[in-house]
Write a protein that holds these residues in place. Structure first.
Motif, PDB file in Angstrom:
ATOM      1  N   VAL A  10       0.817  -1.223   0.000  1.00 14.97           N
ATOM      2  CA  VAL A  10       0.000   0.000   0.000  1.00 14.97           C
ATOM      3  C   VAL A  10       0.848   1.270   0.000  1.00 14.97           C
ATOM      4  O   VAL A  10       0.303   2.368   0.080  1.00 14.97           O
ATOM      5  N   ALA A  11       2.169   1.109  -0.093  1.00 12.44           N
ATOM      6  CA  ALA A  11       3.052   2.271   0.048  1.00 12.44           C
ATOM      7  C   ALA A  11       2.797   3.357  -0.991  1.00 12.44           C
ATOM      8  O   ALA A  11       2.969   4.542  -0.711  1.00 12.44           O
ATOM      9  N   GLY A  12       2.371   2.993  -2.187  1.00 14.57           N
ATOM     10  CA  GLY A  12       2.200   3.992  -3.231  1.00 14.57           C
ATOM     11  C   GLY A  12       0.792   4.546  -3.363  1.00 14.57           C
ATOM     12  O   GLY A  12       0.506   5.278  -4.311  1.00 14.57           O
ATOM     13  N   SER A  13      -0.086   4.215  -2.420  1.00 17.12           N
ATOM     14  CA  SER A  13      -1.488   4.639  -2.534  1.00 17.12           C
ATOM     15  C   SER A  13      -1.775   5.836  -1.627  1.00 17.12           C
ATOM     16  O   SER A  13      -1.779   5.689  -0.400  1.00 17.12           O
ATOM     17  N   PRO A  14      -2.042   7.011  -2.197  1.00 22.74           N
ATOM     18  CA  PRO A  14      -2.362   8.180  -1.365  1.00 22.74           C
ATOM     19  C   PRO A  14      -3.579   7.960  -0.473  1.00 22.74           C
ATOM     20  O   PRO A  14      -3.644   8.500   0.635  1.00 22.74           O
ATOM     21  N   ALA A  15      -4.533   7.155  -0.933  1.00 22.73           N
ATOM     22  CA  ALA A  15      -5.749   6.925  -0.146  1.00 22.73           C
ATOM     23  C   ALA A  15      -5.501   6.025   1.057  1.00 22.73           C
ATOM     24  O   ALA A  15      -6.339   5.949   1.961  1.00 22.73           O
ATOM     25  N   LEU A  16      -4.351   5.330   1.072  1.00 20.74           N
ATOM     26  CA  LEU A  16      -4.081   4.379   2.146  1.00 20.74           C
ATOM     27  C   LEU A  16      -2.855   4.783   2.960  1.00 20.74           C
ATOM     28  O   LEU A  16      -2.166   3.942   3.528  1.00 20.74           O
ATOM     29  N   ARG A  17      -2.596   6.076   3.039  1.00 20.85           N
ATOM     30  CA  ARG A  17      -1.414   6.549   3.770  1.00 20.85           C
ATOM     31  C   ARG A  17      -1.488   6.195   5.248  1.00 20.85           C
ATOM     32  O   ARG A  17      -0.487   5.825   5.862  1.00 20.85           O
ATOM     33  N   ARG A  18      -2.659   6.296   5.833  1.00 19.59           N
ATOM     34  CA  ARG A  18      -2.803   5.969   7.259  1.00 19.59           C
ATOM     35  C   ARG A  18      -2.529   4.489   7.507  1.00 19.59           C
ATOM     36  O   ARG A  18      -1.824   4.133   8.460  1.00 19.59           O
ATOM     37  N   ARG A  19      -3.078   3.625   6.648  1.00 20.55           N
ATOM     38  CA  ARG A  19      -2.831   2.198   6.807  1.00 20.55           C
ATOM     39  C   ARG A  19      -1.343   1.888   6.631  1.00 20.55           C
ATOM     40  O   ARG A  19      -0.770   1.061   7.355  1.00 20.55           O
ATOM     41  N   HIS A  20      -0.713   2.545   5.657  1.00 19.75           N
ATOM     42  CA  HIS A  20       0.714   2.333   5.435  1.00 19.75           C
ATOM     43  C   HIS A  20       1.520   2.665   6.685  1.00 19.75           C
ATOM     44  O   HIS A  20       2.363   1.872   7.139  1.00 19.75           O
ATOM     45  N   ALA A  21       1.252   3.824   7.279  1.00 19.66           N
ATOM     46  CA  ALA A  21       1.980   4.229   8.485  1.00 19.66           C
ATOM     47  C   ALA A  21       1.734   3.240   9.618  1.00 19.66           C
ATOM     48  O   ALA A  21       2.667   2.872  10.357  1.00 19.66           O
TER      49      ALA A  21
END
Length: 272
Positions: free
Chosen positions: A147-158
């Protein structure tokens, strides 16, 4: 009988389940493998439509996966994952890991990246429950990568990067954990999530203080000083209760760190 069940799946899943179980008994010796596998998949759908049946969903999905294995590996993989996720929801983590192991450790899974990341995170959480922290960290890392490249999933990535760091600390990979905490803190900062950022930075500072063989690993005081300056600015602009609490906690832990840094090496430890 299966046709009647299919017609009732949407409005009466309990009745559909009963009809499918009868059909499986009647057709066990008569139907071809693909027909039985399809019927077992229908049974998974009927059971899953009924709340509170996670264990039954898992058992039905595992049976369906075994039926599909010699026919369609893609269908078998999907159903093993359904079983793993159901066991995970039920809190049966040993069974969940067994189910997840089959598809996730043997080959590619044709899922969308965001959904596969969620599956890997659930796998990692079950591994954590079993104390298998090294494997959990690897699964969290893989989920974060997806999910690192998905702006919509920044919270999940962190959150996934943070979870990987926690797992690495638990299995003694403290240098890797330190890098993970600092990376997660940066990701939370980009999203203006100051509470999560503060907790990651405090965890990083403790690891910097508690280095190998009692030696300081890094400039823990700089990490804490940066955090306290940031929190002071935020509290001055908006004295919200959660910000005040984070500042209070950071000051208290800074005092503990100062006390521990002056002790003999063998007595240094993180707060309980």
């Amino acid at each position: 009988m299966a046709g009647i069940a299919a017609a009732r799946l949407a409005d009466a899943p309990e009745a559909a389940e009963q009809q499918l179980r009868r059909a499986l008994v009647v057709g066990a010796e008569e139907l071809a493998g693909r027909e039985l596998a399809a019927m077992r998949t229908q049974l998974v759908t009927a059971v899953a439509a009924q709340p509170g049946r996670d264990r039954d969903v898992a058992r039905a999905a595992a049976s369906a996966a075994a039926c599909w294995q010699p026919i369609s590996s893609a269908d078998a993989v999907h159903l093993w994952l359904v079983a793993g996720r159901a066991w995970h929801r039920a809190g049966r983590h040993a069974e969940a890991v067994t189910a997840f192991d089959r598809p996730l450790l043997t080959g590619p899974v044709e899922y969308p990246a965001a959904e596969l990341a969620l599956v890997r995170a659930q796998f990692a959480e079950s591994l954590n429950h079993l104390g298998r922290y090294r494997q959990a960290a690897w699964q969290f890392d893989e989920a974060a990568r997806l999910v690192a490249g998905s702006p919509a999933l920044r919270r999940r990535h962190a959150d996934l990067v943070w979870s990987a760091a926690v797992a690495r600390e638990c299995c003694g990979q403290e240098s890797a954990a330190l890098g993970g905490y600092l990376r997660a803190a940066g990701l939370w900062g980009e999203q203006d999530k100051i509470v999560a950022r503060a907790r990651c930075l405090r965890a990083a500072a403790w690891l910097q203080l508690r280095g190998p063989n009692g030696r300081v690993r890094g400039p823990w005081w700089v990490t804490i000083d940066v955090l306290m300056a940031e929190l002071n600015r935020r509290v001055a602009a908006e004295p919200a209760a959660h910000l005040v609490e984070e500042l209070k906690s950071t000051r208290a832990q800074f005092a503990q760190m100062c006390a521990q840094s002056s002790r003999p090496r063998e007595h240094r430890d993180a707060p309980k």
